[in-house]
Design a protein around this motif. Structure first.
Motif, PDB file in Angstrom:
ATOM      1  N   VAL A   6       0.717  -0.924   0.035  1.00 59.22           N
ATOM      2  CA  VAL A   6       0.256  -0.096  -0.061  1.00 59.22           C
ATOM      3  C   VAL A   6       0.572   1.465  -0.350  1.00 59.22           C
ATOM      4  O   VAL A   6       1.756   1.667   0.636  1.00 59.22           O
ATOM      5  CB  VAL A   6      -1.207   0.024   1.668  1.00 59.22           C
ATOM      6  N   CYS A  11      -4.683  -3.489  10.782  1.00 58.58           N
ATOM      7  CA  CYS A  11      -3.356  -4.385  10.621  1.00 58.58           C
ATOM      8  C   CYS A  11      -3.358  -5.581  11.247  1.00 58.58           C
ATOM      9  O   CYS A  11      -2.621  -4.994  12.277  1.00 58.58           O
ATOM     10  CB  CYS A  11      -2.902  -3.169   9.854  1.00 58.58           C
ATOM     11  N   CYS A  53       4.522  -5.633   5.090  1.00 60.14           N
ATOM     12  CA  CYS A  53       2.471  -5.599   4.837  1.00 60.14           C
ATOM     13  C   CYS A  53       2.588  -6.653   3.675  1.00 60.14           C
ATOM     14  O   CYS A  53       3.720  -7.243   2.969  1.00 60.14           O
ATOM     15  CB  CYS A  53       2.620  -4.037   4.288  1.00 60.14           C
ATOM     16  N   ALA A  54       1.815  -7.714   3.212  1.00 55.31           N
ATOM     17  CA  ALA A  54       1.232  -8.818   3.311  1.00 55.31           C
ATOM     18  C   ALA A  54      -0.246  -8.678   2.296  1.00 55.31           C
ATOM     19  O   ALA A  54      -0.156  -9.071   1.398  1.00 55.31           O
ATOM     20  CB  ALA A  54       0.106  -9.618   3.892  1.00 55.31           C
ATOM     21  N   GLY A  55      -0.565  -7.544   1.846  1.00 52.36           N
ATOM     22  CA  GLY A  55      -1.078  -6.519   1.202  1.00 52.36           C
ATOM     23  C   GLY A  55      -2.427  -6.865   1.072  1.00 52.36           C
ATOM     24  O   GLY A  55      -3.560  -7.366  -0.266  1.00 52.36           O
ATOM     25  N   CYS A  56      -3.372  -7.365   1.892  1.00 47.37           N
ATOM     26  CA  CYS A  56      -4.748  -7.781   2.295  1.00 47.37           C
ATOM     27  C   CYS A  56      -5.025  -6.564   1.960  1.00 47.37           C
ATOM     28  O   CYS A  56      -6.654  -6.605   1.624  1.00 47.37           O
ATOM     29  CB  CYS A  56      -4.883  -8.244   3.696  1.00 47.37           C
ATOM     30  N   GLY A  57      -4.945  -5.845   1.788  1.00 47.84           N
ATOM     31  CA  GLY A  57      -6.010  -3.957   1.655  1.00 47.84           C
ATOM     32  C   GLY A  57      -7.395  -4.227   2.997  1.00 47.84           C
ATOM     33  O   GLY A  57      -8.035  -3.119   2.475  1.00 47.84           O
ATOM     34  N   THR A  58      -6.488  -4.475   3.738  1.00 48.23           N
ATOM     35  CA  THR A  58      -7.773  -4.076   4.767  1.00 48.23           C
ATOM     36  C   THR A  58      -7.527  -2.684   4.984  1.00 48.23           C
ATOM     37  O   THR A  58      -9.043  -2.049   5.240  1.00 48.23           O
ATOM     38  CB  THR A  58      -7.477  -4.842   6.220  1.00 48.23           C
TER      39      THR A  58
HETATM   40  S1  SF4 Z   1      -2.717  -3.626   2.900  1.00 47.34           S
HETATM   41 FE1  SF4 Z   1      -2.850  -5.149   4.704  1.00 47.34          FE
HETATM   42  S2  SF4 Z   1      -0.919  -5.843   5.407  1.00 47.34           S
HETATM   43 FE2  SF4 Z   1      -0.738  -4.261   3.940  1.00 47.34          FE
HETATM   44  S3  SF4 Z   1      -0.923  -2.604   5.132  1.00 47.34           S
HETATM   45 FE3  SF4 Z   1      -3.040  -2.886   4.849  1.00 47.34          FE
HETATM   46  S4  SF4 Z   1      -3.624  -3.415   5.965  1.00 47.34           S
HETATM   47 FE4  SF4 Z   1      -1.529  -3.746   6.753  1.00 47.34          FE
END
Ligand code: SF4
Ligand SMILES: Cc1cc2nc3c(=O)[nH]c(=O)nc-3n(C[C@H](O)[C@H](O)[C@H](O)COP(=O)(O)OP(=O)(O)OC[C@H]3O[C@@H](n4cnc5c(N)ncnc54)[C@H](O)[C@@H]3O)c2cc1C
Ligand code: SF4
Ligand code: SF4
Lengths: 197, 602
Positions: free
Chosen positions: B379, B396, B416-421
């Motif tokens: 992100v 996160c 960051c694992a990329g969940c997009g939360t």
């Molecule tokens: S995309 Fe997921 S893992 Fe990456 S910063 Fe946002 S909440 Fe955290």
């Protein structure tokens, strides 16, 4: 956005797996009407070597900078087509796939018309996303050649020895005054019936 | 154990605890507190002079309090490190007036009563959690009278009793009178496969441990009568069934039924077990001279601290949760952290060692590449838009933000694992989730509904589970109506409230948000935020006079192709029941409330 999107769309027959249900030609005709679509082609097997070559040629010939492959699920061949893009000099992340096999032809076998319409929708959605894709590069970072093992029971001992034998430094952290954990307290152990220590 | 002490590449830190872990895969920074041992580890020759003069007597932990030790001691003769240790809490006092006898007795001057704790810092590429388990304490199971009857022991106490290094030099004696028992009963599943005060899961090692103990007894004291009370016997490993058969042929009696109660028996120190023998359907009474409770195991209390330090998750049973129960059994959900042994679940030595080697292999595999690559699904934060509200950090699962109060959020790319939360939760649209941006997902939503919207259900599906379930349905040729269009995200946590509301505004009769079951979430617990968000949306829809049922939420695992097709059938039925009037109303009201600035891009 770095440049005006020029989308190339490749619709795969997958033999009869897709083309047996979805009217591929109709989808191709429809796709030509979509914004920023420069080039539309169909392919018997897009993932095959000749199929990938066609994509690469089209990229050069038509200066394509976004690619949509309407074929199987991205969970199957996304890596294949990403590599294909990369070889043609495009960022592998300028690819979007429309899943018209697992998500369409295979699950609507008895409704070819509806399946074709759905395939058109999926292609249109993929193009809409592809237009907005931006080049990305994989992340790369260095790795320290050392490990932390927490817990000095038999599991921690084994893991520490294996890693240490690979030539790397291991910090083995045990909260008690000595190693062994539960196993050290056992009399004999199954299945060998030998003593634990 | 001795190999560890000798290995040039291993730094053995005993009496130590991890205090802090920061950084990310390949580059973890670790702080460790090393508590004072008060005895020089390298110089101590284990001569025992100090022990001879120490006046303090304390229960010996190694023998579970069945014997005593001094304040300065060696935990057991083969201990690594072999150096003695002084437990300062048991010590009379450091100054020579109070005591200090040990320091005087040590000719090599290895004892330093003023030693202090040390803090160490180092960097590592990978971490292995091997925090193990502890035996279940049966004191709460009152019907067995543990703690009340001296001749009722736990399995681990029996281990110490039967051990030549134990309190009786390996003689199985009764605690009540020091006499060898004529009969011993084992009770299985104590604290396992039950509700409070026990644990619902199987202890995994207790059946085989009991079978082992029966053989130990029969080898040394064939005249002792041995009975085992059980629910079912789980002798599933290689060579295990043969051990059970051997035990039976040696005359050990296996009785199917768990005693409901233990009472004082007819003779001095003997015990009476009341049990329903379910094989013959009869209430029975058994008089024995000793009872061993085959207690189960549970996660160590201290393992929880480590779990929190490493941002790991616990399975409902309290053991560490793996990245995938079947396909990534030694990986934690955090890249670069692996599990070995009972920290992940109850297992025996062979399984612990196997898993430890697997974990080491995974760690070495990662480190041997020298550097690592990851998909660029990270992100970026638009510092102009960020209002420093801190929501992103809060949701996160990987704590992937550097945080300074008042300053814009700074994502840590490597974590960051990329969940997009975070991107879905940021109320100020400040976060771009690469390859799954707001604009891209919004464009998909809008084009999906560009025509014929009343006949379409928009389905948001997560890459790992529900989208994969759709693929499974396809591979299995499970047929379902052709009225849904899927939008793929990596995690259901990415599905922004905006996308859902926009879909309704554009005339979608039904929207389905789908993801992994909670235990399967590939981003630790990101889908808990999906659930919360959808619940909030339900309230919002209700307030606006829109039927909340029109927004559906389903958890479907990747193997559940049949269920995926069934869910598609169900949403299609729901869709067909939504009236044109409802849709028209929805479009109108949502258009009214939408702020014009929320739209851009498409
Ligand atoms: S995309 Fe997921 S893992 Fe990456 S910063 Fe946002 S909440 Fe955290
Ligand atoms: C009564 C009984 C009998 C058994 N009999 C057998 C048998 O006959 N055969 C067999 O194969 N298996 C047997 N087992 C199982 C065997 O004991 C386990 O498989 C084995 O001990 C697991 O090893 P481990 O390293 O995972 O955990 P543990 O032995 O529990 O070791 C964990 C270590 O981590 C340390 N630790 C924990 N938390 C932290 C922290 N936060 N920081 C630093 N250190 C920490 C602990 O002090 C401990 O030393 C038996 C178990 C019991 C209870
Ligand atoms: S291993 Fe045997 S005794 Fe232990 S909980 Fe499982 S079934 Fe019960
Ligand atoms: S949630 Fe958005 S506004 Fe809030 S701190 Fe994070 S990026 Fe900034």
């Amino acid at each position: 956005m770095p440049d005006e999107p020029k989308v190339g769309l490749f619709i795969c027959h997958c033999g009869t797996n897709i083309a047996g249900t979805v009217d591929v030609q109709k989808v191709a005709e429809f796709a030509k009407t979509l914004e920023n679509v420069e080039h539309v082609a169909t392919s018997k097997y897009a993932c095959s070597d000749p199929g990938q070559k066609e994509i690469q040629q089209a990229i050069t010939e038509h200066s394509l900078n976004r690619i949509v492959v309407a074929a199987c699920t991205p969970r199957m061949h996304e890596p294949t087509f990403r590599a294909c893009l990369q070889q043609a000099g495009l960022s592998p992340f300028l690819l979007e796939m429309a899943n018209i096999r697992e998500g369409c032809s295979w699950v609507h076998l008895r409704e070819p018309q509806k399946a074709t319409r759905k395939a058109c929708d999926l292609v249109r959605m993929a193009v809409a996303k592809a237009r907005l894709l931006e080049p990305l590069t994989e992340r790369k970072f260095p790795v320290k050649q050392a490990a932390l093992v927490v817990g000095g029971g038999i599991a921690g001992i084994q893991a520490a020895l294996d890693i240490a034998d690979s030539g790397r430094k291991v910090h083995l952290v045990e909260k008690e005054p000595c190693l062994g954990g539960t196993m050290a307290q056992l009399n004999k152990t199954y299945p060998t019936m030998d003593c634990a220590i | 154990m001795a190999d560890v002490g000798r290995h040039p590449n291993i730094e053995l830190l005993t009496l130590s605890e991890v205090k802090e872990v920061s950084g990310y895969v390949g580059n973890f920074k670790v702080k460790v507190i090393r508590h004072a041992r008060f005895v020089d580890e390298k110089e101590c020759t284990a001569c025992n002079e100090c022990v001879d003069v120490c006046p303090q007597l304390k229960p010996d932990e190694f023998n579970l309090g069945l014997t005593q030790r001094r304040a300065i001691y060696q935990p057991f003769p083969q201990a690594i490190p072999a150096a003695y240790v002084l437990n300062i809490d048991d010590c009379l006092g450091r100054n020579p007036i109070a005591c200090g006898k040990c320091a005087q007795a040590c000719e090599k001057n290895c004892i330093d009563l003023d030693a202090t704790d040390q803090e160490l810092e180092f960097e590592v590429g990978t971490i292995i959690a091997a925090t193990g388990m502890e035996p279940f304490d049966p004191i709460g199971i009152t019907e067995f009278g543990y703690g009340r009857f001296p001749n009722v022991l736990t399995a681990l106490e029996f281990e110490r009793l039967a051990s030549s290094g134990g309190p009786t030099g390996g003689q199985v004696h009764r605690f009540s009178d020091g006499r060898k028992p004529e009969s011993i009963a084992f009770i299985q599943c104590v604290g396992s496969r039950c509700q409070e005060p026990g644990n619902p899961y199987c202890g995994n090692i207790c059946c085989m441990n009991t079978i082992k103990d029966t053989l130990v007894i029969k080898d040394q004291w064939p005249d002792i009568d041995v009975k085992v009370f059980y629910i079912d016997l789980r002798a599933f490993g290689k060579g295990f069934e043969e051990m059970l058969q051997r035990s039976r042929t040696r005359g050990v009696k296996y009785i199917r039924g768990i005693p409901g109660e233990i009472e004082n028996g007819s003779r001095n120190g003997s015990l009476t077990l009341h049990v329903e023998n379910t094989e013959v359907g009869r209430l029975e009474k058994h008089d024995v001279e000793m009872v061993v409770l085959a207690t189960g195991v549970q996660p160590r209390a201290q393992a929880k601290d480590l779990q929190q330090l490493l941002s790991l998750q616990l399975h409902p049973d309290g053991f560490l949760l793996e990245a995938h129960p079947k396909l990534q059994p030694v990986d934690s959900p955090v890249r670069g952290i692996y599990y070995a042994g009972c920290a992940e679940g109850p297992k025996d030595i062979k399984e612990s060692v196997t898993q430890a080697s697997a974990a080491a292999g995974r760690a070495v595999r990662l480190m041997s590449q020298g550097s690592i690559t990851a998909e660029p699904y990270t992100v970026a934060v638009d510092t102009d838009k960020c209002k420093a509200c801190g929501m992103c950090l809060k949701v996160c699962p990987y704590n992937a933000f550097d945080w300074e109060k008042g300053a814009p959020a700074k994502p840590i790319e490597a974590l960051c694992a990329g969940c997009g939360t975070c991107a879905a939760e940021c109320r100020f649209d400040a976060i771009t989730s690469h390859q799954f941006t707001n604009e891209q997902l919004m464009a998909q939503t809008e084009t999906a509904l560009a025509d014929d919207s009343q006949n379409k259900t928009v389905v948001f599906a997560c890459n790992w589970c529900s989208y994969a379930a759709g693929d499974t349905a396809g591979v299995s040729r499970f047929q379902y109506p052709a009225n849904q269009v899927l939008i793929r995200t990596m995690c259901s946590g990415r599905v922004d409230e905006k996308f859902v509301l926009r879909a309704f505004e554009l005339g979608a009769p039904v929207v389905l948000v789908s993801g992994c079951h909670f235990v399967d979430c590939h981003y630790i617990d990101a889908n808990r935020h999906t659930q919360k968000r959808v619940e909030k949306l339900w309230d919002k829809l209700e307030t606006l006079g829109i039927r909340p049922e029109r927004l559906q939420l389903e958890w479907i695992s990747s193997a559940q192709g049949r269920r995926f097709a069934e869910v598609m059938e169900a949403v299609e039925k729901l869709r067909s029941e939504v009236t044109g009037k409802e849709i028209a109303y929805t479009k109108r009201i949502l258009k009214q409330i939408r702020k014009p600035k929320a739209r851009k891009g498409a």
